[in-house]
Design an enzyme around this catalytic site. Structure first.
Site, short mmCIF file in Angstrom:
data_model
loop_
_atom_site.label_atom_id
_atom_site.label_comp_id
_atom_site.label_asym_id
_atom_site.label_seq_id
_atom_site.Cartn_x
_atom_site.Cartn_y
_atom_site.Cartn_z
N ARG A 65 27.01 60.58 47.47
CA ARG A 65 27.98 61.45 47.19
C ARG A 65 28.31 61.63 45.50
O ARG A 65 28.87 62.66 45.10
CB ARG A 65 29.43 61.18 47.87
CG ARG A 65 30.22 60.05 47.48
CD ARG A 65 31.14 59.71 48.43
NE ARG A 65 32.35 60.43 48.15
CZ ARG A 65 33.26 60.44 47.23
NH1 ARG A 65 32.93 59.65 46.24
NH2 ARG A 65 34.25 61.49 47.21
N PRO B 110 26.60 38.72 51.94
CA PRO B 110 27.78 38.32 51.50
C PRO B 110 27.86 37.43 50.27
O PRO B 110 28.82 37.26 49.73
CB PRO B 110 28.38 37.74 52.62
CG PRO B 110 27.28 37.63 53.88
CD PRO B 110 26.25 38.16 53.30
N GLU C 42 21.21 34.35 60.81
CA GLU C 42 21.91 33.43 59.73
C GLU C 42 21.67 33.93 58.59
O GLU C 42 22.62 33.64 57.42
CB GLU C 42 21.44 32.22 60.02
CG GLU C 42 22.39 31.42 61.11
CD GLU C 42 23.60 31.65 61.21
OE1 GLU C 42 24.32 30.94 60.35
OE2 GLU C 42 24.36 32.24 62.10
N ASP D 272 38.58 60.93 42.63
CA ASP D 272 38.52 59.85 43.65
C ASP D 272 39.31 58.62 43.31
O ASP D 272 39.23 58.39 42.18
CB ASP D 272 36.97 59.31 43.96
CG ASP D 272 36.09 60.21 44.56
OD1 ASP D 272 36.58 61.29 45.09
OD2 ASP D 272 35.12 60.03 44.64
N1 ADE Z 1 25.61 41.19 55.62
C1 ADE Z 1 26.39 40.58 56.25
N2 ADE Z 1 27.81 40.51 55.98
C2 ADE Z 1 27.46 41.26 54.72
C3 ADE Z 1 28.54 41.72 53.56
N3 ADE Z 1 29.76 41.53 53.80
N4 ADE Z 1 28.11 42.33 52.64
C4 ADE Z 1 26.69 42.62 52.49
N5 ADE Z 1 25.80 42.25 53.42
C5 ADE Z 1 26.35 41.70 54.43
#
Ligand code: ADE
Length: 247
Positions: A157, A92, A119, A172
């Site tokens: 794709r 994230p 974590e 797209d």
């Molecule tokens: N691992 C956990 N959440 C994630 C996300 N939002 N994007 C990429 N990898 C992740």
């Protein structure tokens, strides 16, 4: 194009990859997808892949050694040598995945994707191994496997030949910086809802213009910020100016 996916749960990928367009892309060898279990690269008796965080606090952290060993072993790298392809951590904290990023990554002949659990990763995976970090959006999942599948799907794709129609991905949503125009198929009327006349007119010039205008309107209503970066023609600007005034 080859994907090397590194995960503690490589089996989660298989059913999705055995479905529909991805399955066909693999069978026809447009893509090779190699699954690697990070646990196979542990050297201790109990095959441990995580440990407690230095400094305390909750959660477990993925240990660096098995991840380095797996990626360097599969890519044939000497320790510390620069990798021959992007080594991407799904996290994230990464840059946000978009259609433009999918396009960019589709130009590489090989991608290595590392999926985490727990974590997070020991920071040395970031500083000493990966070349890129990607997030699929501002929310947190339990692991990087779904994000990795999203990259594999969106990138595959785009590869020439994967969608039967050579222009398959050209219209797209997001491909041209706009949301896509509405689609209709038979029947011509369903529960009192009719297919727009113009689509049945056979006038391909008018149909193309209508679709363009629908894409512009849909983008204006749903994602107006996209219009600031989309490549727009003078005709598009003229069309949109009618609606901008009324907002
Ligand atoms: N691992 C956990 N959440 C994630 C996300 N939002 N994007 C990429 N990898 C992740």
């Amino acid at each position: 194009m080859q994907f090397d996916l590194f995960s503690l749960f490589p089996e989660v990928f298989t059913s999705y990859l055995q479905t529909s367009i991805l399955q066909r892309a693999i069978e026809r060898e447009f893509v090779q997808i190699h699954l690697h279990n990070i646990r196979d690269w542990t050297t201790d008796k109990h095959h441990v892949t995580d440990d407690e965080p230095y400094g305390g606090g909750g959660g477990m952290v993925m240990k660096p050694e098995p991840i380095f060993a797996a990626v360097e072993g599969i890519l044939g790298l000497h320790p510390g040598a620069p990798p021959p392809c992007p080594v991407i951590l799904l996290t994230p904290q990464g840059r946000v995945f978009t259609q433009a990023v999918a396009q960019e990554l589709s130009a590489h002949p090989r991608l290595a994707l590392i999926c985490g659990r727990y974590e997070g990763f020991d920071e040395r995976v970031r500083t000493g191994l990966v070349t890129d970090e990607i997030s699929i959006g501002d929310y947190v999942l339990t692991g990087g496997e779904l994000p990795a599948l999203i990259l594999v799907d969106a990138i595959t794709r785009l590869l020439p030949g994967v969608l039967g129609d050579p222009d398959g991905a050209a219209d797209d949503s997001h491909a041209m910086g706009l949301l896509e125009y509405p689609h209709y198929t038979r029947p011509p009327e369903f529960r009192g809802m009719a297919v727009p006349h113009i689509l049945r007119s056979g006038d391909h010039g008018k149909i193309a213009r209508w679709r363009r205008e629908q894409a512009l309107l849909r983008t204006l209503h749903r994602r107006p910020e996209m219009l600031t970066t989309a490549p727009l023609t003078p005709a598009d600007h003229k069309f949109l100016s009618k609606y901008n005034d009324r907002k």
